[in-house]
Design a protein around this motif. Structure first.
Motif, PDB file in Angstrom:
ATOM      1  N   ASP A  53      13.611  11.015 -14.454  1.00 38.23           N
ATOM      2  CA  ASP A  53      14.208  12.084 -13.650  1.00 38.23           C
ATOM      3  C   ASP A  53      13.786  11.962 -12.187  1.00 38.23           C
ATOM      4  OD1 ASP A  53      15.446  13.141 -15.874  1.00 38.23           O
ATOM      5  OD2 ASP A  53      14.003  14.782 -16.125  1.00 38.23           O
ATOM      6  N   LEU A  54      12.515  11.672 -11.964  1.00 34.67           N
ATOM      7  CA  LEU A  54      12.005  11.516 -10.603  1.00 34.67           C
ATOM      8  C   LEU A  54      12.732  10.392  -9.878  1.00 34.67           C
ATOM      9  CD1 LEU A  54       9.784  12.314  -8.503  1.00 34.67           C
ATOM     10  CD2 LEU A  54       8.409  10.499  -9.510  1.00 34.67           C
ATOM     11  N   ILE A  55      12.910   9.274 -10.554  1.00 36.82           N
ATOM     12  CA  ILE A  55      13.603   8.134  -9.958  1.00 36.82           C
ATOM     13  C   ILE A  55      15.047   8.485  -9.647  1.00 36.82           C
ATOM     14  CG2 ILE A  55      14.460   5.800 -10.445  1.00 36.82           C
ATOM     15  CD1 ILE A  55      11.767   5.435 -12.049  1.00 36.82           C
ATOM     16  N   THR A  56      15.718   9.134 -10.584  1.00 36.82           N
ATOM     17  CA  THR A  56      17.122   9.520 -10.376  1.00 36.82           C
ATOM     18  C   THR A  56      17.260  10.447  -9.176  1.00 36.82           C
ATOM     19  OG1 THR A  56      17.625   9.270 -12.714  1.00 36.82           O
ATOM     20  CG2 THR A  56      19.113  10.673 -11.433  1.00 36.82           C
TER      21      THR A  56
ATOM     22  N   ASP B 211       0.853  -1.192   0.000  1.00 41.23           N
ATOM     23  CA  ASP B 211       0.000   0.000   0.000  1.00 41.23           C
ATOM     24  C   ASP B 211       0.887   1.239   0.000  1.00 41.23           C
ATOM     25  OD1 ASP B 211      -2.422  -1.368   0.091  1.00 41.23           O
ATOM     26  OD2 ASP B 211      -2.333  -1.544   2.265  1.00 41.23           O
ATOM     27  N   TYR B 212       0.575   2.169  -0.874  1.00 40.60           N
ATOM     28  CA  TYR B 212       1.333   3.417  -0.959  1.00 40.60           C
ATOM     29  C   TYR B 212       0.476   4.554  -0.450  1.00 40.60           C
ATOM     30  CZ  TYR B 212       4.574   0.838  -3.920  1.00 40.60           C
ATOM     31  OH  TYR B 212       5.472  -0.074  -4.399  1.00 40.60           O
ATOM     32  N   GLU B 213       1.136   5.556   0.091  1.00 39.53           N
ATOM     33  CA  GLU B 213       0.423   6.752   0.520  1.00 39.53           C
ATOM     34  C   GLU B 213      -0.231   7.383  -0.709  1.00 39.53           C
ATOM     35  OE1 GLU B 213      -0.048   8.044   3.540  1.00 39.53           O
ATOM     36  OE2 GLU B 213       1.067   6.412   4.468  1.00 39.53           O
ATOM     37  N   PRO B 214      -1.494   7.769  -0.596  1.00 42.84           N
ATOM     38  CA  PRO B 214      -2.183   8.346  -1.757  1.00 42.84           C
ATOM     39  C   PRO B 214      -1.478   9.569  -2.338  1.00 42.84           C
ATOM     40  CG  PRO B 214      -3.758   7.846  -0.024  1.00 42.84           C
ATOM     41  CD  PRO B 214      -2.381   7.611   0.547  1.00 42.84           C
ATOM     42  N   GLU B 215      -0.857  10.373  -1.491  1.00 44.67           N
ATOM     43  CA  GLU B 215      -0.158  11.563  -1.987  1.00 44.67           C
ATOM     44  C   GLU B 215       1.032  11.181  -2.859  1.00 44.67           C
ATOM     45  OE1 GLU B 215      -0.866  11.046   1.252  1.00 44.67           O
ATOM     46  OE2 GLU B 215      -2.340  12.590   1.710  1.00 44.67           O
ATOM     47  N   ILE B 216       1.695  10.082  -2.505  1.00 44.96           N
ATOM     48  CA  ILE B 216       2.838   9.625  -3.301  1.00 44.96           C
ATOM     49  C   ILE B 216       2.352   9.116  -4.648  1.00 44.96           C
ATOM     50  CG2 ILE B 216       4.683   7.904  -3.443  1.00 44.96           C
ATOM     51  CD1 ILE B 216       4.930   8.191  -0.363  1.00 44.96           C
ATOM     52  N   VAL B 217       1.277   8.341  -4.642  1.00 49.78           N
ATOM     53  CA  VAL B 217       0.700   7.844  -5.892  1.00 49.78           C
ATOM     54  C   VAL B 217       0.294   9.010  -6.780  1.00 49.78           C
ATOM     55  CG1 VAL B 217      -1.220   6.543  -6.893  1.00 49.78           C
ATOM     56  CG2 VAL B 217      -0.066   5.673  -4.855  1.00 49.78           C
ATOM     57  N   ASP B 218      -0.367  10.012  -6.190  1.00 47.05           N
ATOM     58  CA  ASP B 218      -0.787  11.190  -6.960  1.00 47.05           C
ATOM     59  C   ASP B 218       0.405  11.908  -7.568  1.00 47.05           C
ATOM     60  OD1 ASP B 218      -3.427  10.676  -6.359  1.00 47.05           O
ATOM     61  OD2 ASP B 218      -3.556  12.195  -4.781  1.00 47.05           O
ATOM     62  N   ALA B 219       1.472  12.063  -6.779  1.00 45.54           N
ATOM     63  CA  ALA B 219       2.655  12.769  -7.271  1.00 45.54           C
ATOM     64  C   ALA B 219       3.291  12.030  -8.443  1.00 45.54           C
ATOM     65  CB  ALA B 219       3.669  12.945  -6.141  1.00 45.54           C
TER      66      ALA B 219
ATOM     67  N   GLN C  86       1.856   9.835 -10.466  1.00 42.64           N
ATOM     68  CA  GLN C  86       0.962   9.888 -11.622  1.00 42.64           C
ATOM     69  C   GLN C  86       0.971  11.267 -12.268  1.00 42.64           C
ATOM     70  OE1 GLN C  86      -2.725   8.397 -10.019  1.00 42.64           O
ATOM     71  NE2 GLN C  86      -2.137   6.285 -10.390  1.00 42.64           N
ATOM     72  N   HIS C  87       1.073  12.310 -11.458  1.00 39.30           N
ATOM     73  CA  HIS C  87       1.146  13.666 -12.008  1.00 39.30           C
ATOM     74  C   HIS C  87       2.394  13.823 -12.876  1.00 39.30           C
ATOM     75  CE1 HIS C  87       0.968  18.010 -12.337  1.00 39.30           C
ATOM     76  NE2 HIS C  87       2.220  18.044 -11.922  1.00 39.30           N
ATOM     77  N   VAL C  88       3.536  13.367 -12.360  1.00 39.43           N
ATOM     78  CA  VAL C  88       4.777  13.462 -13.128  1.00 39.43           C
ATOM     79  C   VAL C  88       4.651  12.649 -14.417  1.00 39.43           C
ATOM     80  CG1 VAL C  88       7.229  12.838 -13.148  1.00 39.43           C
ATOM     81  CG2 VAL C  88       6.254  13.977 -11.157  1.00 39.43           C
ATOM     82  N   ALA C  89       4.121  11.444 -14.315  1.00 42.80           N
ATOM     83  CA  ALA C  89       3.970  10.594 -15.506  1.00 42.80           C
ATOM     84  C   ALA C  89       3.066  11.245 -16.536  1.00 42.80           C
ATOM     85  CB  ALA C  89       3.416   9.229 -15.098  1.00 42.80           C
ATOM     86  N   ASN C  90       1.963  11.809 -16.083  1.00 45.59           N
ATOM     87  CA  ASN C  90       1.014  12.419 -17.015  1.00 45.59           C
ATOM     88  C   ASN C  90       1.554  13.701 -17.632  1.00 45.59           C
ATOM     89  OD1 ASN C  90      -0.880  10.405 -16.587  1.00 45.59           O
ATOM     90  ND2 ASN C  90      -1.927  11.513 -14.976  1.00 45.59           N
ATOM     91  N   ARG C  91       2.294  14.458 -16.858  1.00 43.04           N
ATOM     92  CA  ARG C  91       2.778  15.744 -17.361  1.00 43.04           C
ATOM     93  C   ARG C  91       4.079  15.622 -18.147  1.00 43.04           C
ATOM     94  NH1 ARG C  91       2.038  21.645 -15.618  1.00 43.04           N
ATOM     95  NH2 ARG C  91       3.769  22.583 -16.710  1.00 43.04           N
ATOM     96  N   TYR C  92       5.005  14.760 -17.664  1.00 44.84           N
ATOM     97  CA  TYR C  92       6.346  14.716 -18.245  1.00 44.84           C
ATOM     98  C   TYR C  92       6.690  13.396 -18.919  1.00 44.84           C
ATOM     99  CZ  TYR C  92       6.705  18.853 -15.339  1.00 44.84           C
ATOM    100  OH  TYR C  92       6.477  20.069 -14.752  1.00 44.84           O
TER     101      TYR C  92
END
Length: 52
Positions: free
Chosen positions: A28-31, A5-13, A15-21
């Motif tokens: 980049d986020l992983i690095t 289970d992941y914190e919903p805020e982390i999942v949102d963040a 997904q936001h990066v994936a959708n936008r970038y």
């Protein structure tokens, strides 16, 4: 995803990066997250040592 289970805020963040970038943004986020991990671990260890 996984059984974890992941914190919903982390999942949102993420997904936001994936959708936008896209893939490049996720890479980049992983690095950046991998660069921050040792810093965060060291800070946690320091806090634990200070609590003793």
């Amino acid at each position: 995803m996984t059984d974890r289970d992941y914190e919903p805020e982390i999942v949102d963040a993420v997904q936001h990066v994936a959708n936008r970038y896209g893939v490049a943004g996720l890479e980049d986020l992983i690095t950046l997250a991998q660069e921050e991990l040792p810093i965060a671990r060291q800070a946690l260890e320091q806090l634990a040592a200070d609590a003793d």
